[in-house]
Enzyme design. Structure first.
Site, PDB file in Angstrom:
ATOM      1  CG  PHE A 270      -1.922   1.128   1.159  1.00 24.81           C
ATOM      2  CD1 PHE A 270      -3.069   1.008   0.393  1.00 24.81           C
ATOM      3  CD2 PHE A 270      -1.701   2.334   1.832  1.00 24.81           C
ATOM      4  CE1 PHE A 270      -3.984   2.055   0.299  1.00 24.81           C
ATOM      5  CE2 PHE A 270      -2.605   3.379   1.743  1.00 24.81           C
ATOM      6  CZ  PHE A 270      -3.755   3.239   0.972  1.00 24.81           C
TER       7      PHE A 270
ATOM      8  CG  ASP B  89       5.447   3.648   1.496  1.00 29.29           C
ATOM      9  OD1 ASP B  89       5.510   4.265   2.581  1.00 29.29           O
ATOM     10  OD2 ASP B  89       4.408   3.578   0.829  1.00 29.29           O
TER      11      ASP B  89
ATOM     12  CE  LYS C 210      -0.122   5.608   7.507  1.00 37.53           C
ATOM     13  NZ  LYS C 210      -1.530   5.731   7.818  1.00 37.53           N
TER      14      LYS C 210
HETATM   15  N1  PLP Z   1       2.290   4.322   2.319  1.00 44.55           N
HETATM   16  C1  PLP Z   1       2.023   3.518   3.357  1.00 44.55           C
HETATM   17  C2  PLP Z   1       2.957   2.403   3.700  1.00 44.55           C
HETATM   18  C3  PLP Z   1       0.862   3.721   4.116  1.00 44.55           C
HETATM   19  O1  PLP Z   1       0.590   2.921   5.151  1.00 44.55           O
HETATM   20  C4  PLP Z   1       0.003   4.794   3.773  1.00 44.55           C
HETATM   21  C5  PLP Z   1      -1.239   5.031   4.531  1.00 44.55           C
HETATM   22  O2  PLP Z   1      -1.773   4.189   5.172  1.00 44.55           O
HETATM   23  C6  PLP Z   1       0.335   5.610   2.674  1.00 44.55           C
HETATM   24  C7  PLP Z   1       1.498   5.352   1.993  1.00 44.55           C
HETATM   25  C8  PLP Z   1      -0.532   6.755   2.266  1.00 44.55           C
HETATM   26  O3  PLP Z   1      -0.365   7.817   3.096  1.00 44.55           O
HETATM   27  P1  PLP Z   1      -1.425   9.030   3.086  1.00 44.55           P
HETATM   28  O4  PLP Z   1      -2.742   8.447   3.455  1.00 44.55           O
HETATM   29  O5  PLP Z   1      -0.878  10.010   4.069  1.00 44.55           O
HETATM   30  O6  PLP Z   1      -1.435   9.564   1.690  1.00 44.55           O
END
Ligand code: PLP
Length: 404
Positions: free
Chosen positions: A140, A225, A254
């Site tokens: 994700f 990520d 986050k």
């Molecule tokens: N990348 C990862 C690993 C995530 O867990 C998330 C959100 O849960 C995101 C990206 C997306 O982040 P945002 O919701 O701040 O765009």
């Protein structure tokens, strides 16, 4: 006089786009790891706003930074730089492999920047053929069209017309599946150093090392990520530090802002140079208010004491959840790292994670799910031991009700 009216959960259905299904509970205030709703019912927060509130609610350092900056300067745009952004960037650079920082407003935006940079780098360094991105099933990375397509859950990317192309998905923890896809045409391999939304899946050390080696062999960038794992969540400042593998590009969001929206993409000078003036940008990225709060959050988390605390608190969760399981036999496994923990339901309770979340909420403890089978915990990194004990006691009552 502005119009006043009752704010209820029904109002959500009246005025909001129906893409979320929020709880019937409307929290109105929080302090540390406790939250109170409109009826003044109190909850222990084991959810942390989905791994965001790394210092709980209204931490004094963050309140102070927000308050101080709010009386100085809120916004300038990137036509000018600002002190909080430069201070935060310097601190990130000093604490990580990175030499350059790009600020965004969310994890998805940080990833969007990372993927665009990887494509630019490959185009300029190697040529048009090198545009393939390899990522992982169940991964994700956000909800923009590029990030959702790099993400490995078609349910999130289908139904919006033609997708960005040349993105292939390998299987997490299966190095052969990466080998089968990677070639001279690969510009980047994108991975979470612990899959969060996809089910709290830790990578094996050999897998991460193997992916790094494959990237080196094929001159592809390794993008981590760390939106969910970064800023102390796993007990290291960034998860890559605990894995002994360094990426070329890393994204963080986050917990970076401790509850204030901010994201960042960090990399080396050599790679960063491909995002030349005008190639990418954001109105709000590097906003002074966001950076001032993030600087305070980063300073507070990036101490030996807080990071060691994450490991100690993690052990309490593992022990507590294991003890609950010994009595009620609901979990097949408790897994994860630091304070990103998944309790995987066994076959008897398959598909019922949301019921556990709801039962826990009724008992006064907020949890998360990661898919239909996993109850997820991502509390504050500084949650007091007494709150862990109280929250787990409430969670046990919820489990007892469901296990009857
Ligand atoms: N990348 C990862 C690993 C995530 O867990 C998330 C959100 O849960 C995101 C990206 C997306 O982040 P945002 O919701 O701040 O765009």
């Amino acid at each position: 006089m502005p119009k006043t009216f009752p704010v209820t959960r029904e109002l959500f259905d009246d005025v909001m786009v129906p893409n979320y299904a929020p709880s019937t509970v409307i929290p109105v205030r929080g302090k540390g790891s406790r939250v109170w709703d409109q009826q003044n019912k109190e909850y222990v927060d084991f959810a942390g706003g989905i791994a965001v509130n790394c210092l709980g609610h209204c931490h004094p350092n963050l309140v102070n930074a927000l308050h101080t900056q709010s009386e100085k300067l809120w916004h300038l745009s990137n036509v000018m730089t600002n002190e909080p952004a430069l201070r935060l960037a310097k601190k990130i650079v000093d604490s990580t492999f990175a030499e350059k920082v790009y600020f965004a407003n969310s994890g998805g935006e940080a990833n969007e920047a990372a993927f665009k940079l990887a494509r630019r780098w490959a185009l300029e360094e190697h040529g048009e053929h090198k545009s393939q991105i390899i990522s992982f099933k169940q991964g994700f990375h956000g909800r923009t069209f590029f990030t959702v397509t790099v993400g490995g859950q078609p349910a999130y990317s289908d139904g919006f017309g033609p997708k960005p192309g040349n993105i292939d998905h390998a299987i997490y923890n299966d190095l052969d599946s990466v080998k089968a896809l990677i070639s001279a045409n690969t510009c980047a391999v994108v991975m979470e150093p612990l899959q969060g939304e996809g089910g709290i899946v830790s990578p094996t050390a050999e897998f991460v090392k193997g992916v790094r080696e494959l990237c080196d062999q094929h001159h592809a960038l390794l993008v981590f990520d760390e939106v969910q794992t970064g800023v102390g969540r796993t007990g290291d400042l960034y998860a890559y530090m605990g894995l002994g593998v360094t990426p070329d590009i890393l994204t963080t969001a986050k917990a970076l802002g401790g509850g204030f929206p901010i994201g960042a993409m960090i990399t080396t000078t050599d790679i960063a140079k491909h995002l030349k003036i005008g190639t990418h940008g954001s109105t709000y990225g590097g906003n002074p208010l966001a950076c001032a709060v993030a600087e305070a959050a980063f300073d507070t988390v990036n101490t030996a004491e807080v990071l060691a605390g994450v490991k100690a608190k993690s052990a309490l969760y593992f022990a507590g959840l294991t003890a609950i399981n010994e009595q009620y036999h609901v979990f097949q496994e408790v897994r994860g790292k630091g304070l990103l923990i998944g309790a995987v339901l066994n076959d008897q309770y398959k598909g019922r994670a949301k019921e556990f979340l709801n039962a826990a909420m009724a008992e006064g403890v907020m949890t998360l799910v990661a898919g239909a089978n996993i109850v997820r915990f991502a509390p504050s990194l500084v949650i007091p031991e007494a709150d862990i004990a109280e929250g787990l006691a409430r969670f046990e009552r919820a489990v007892a009700k469901l296990a009857k």
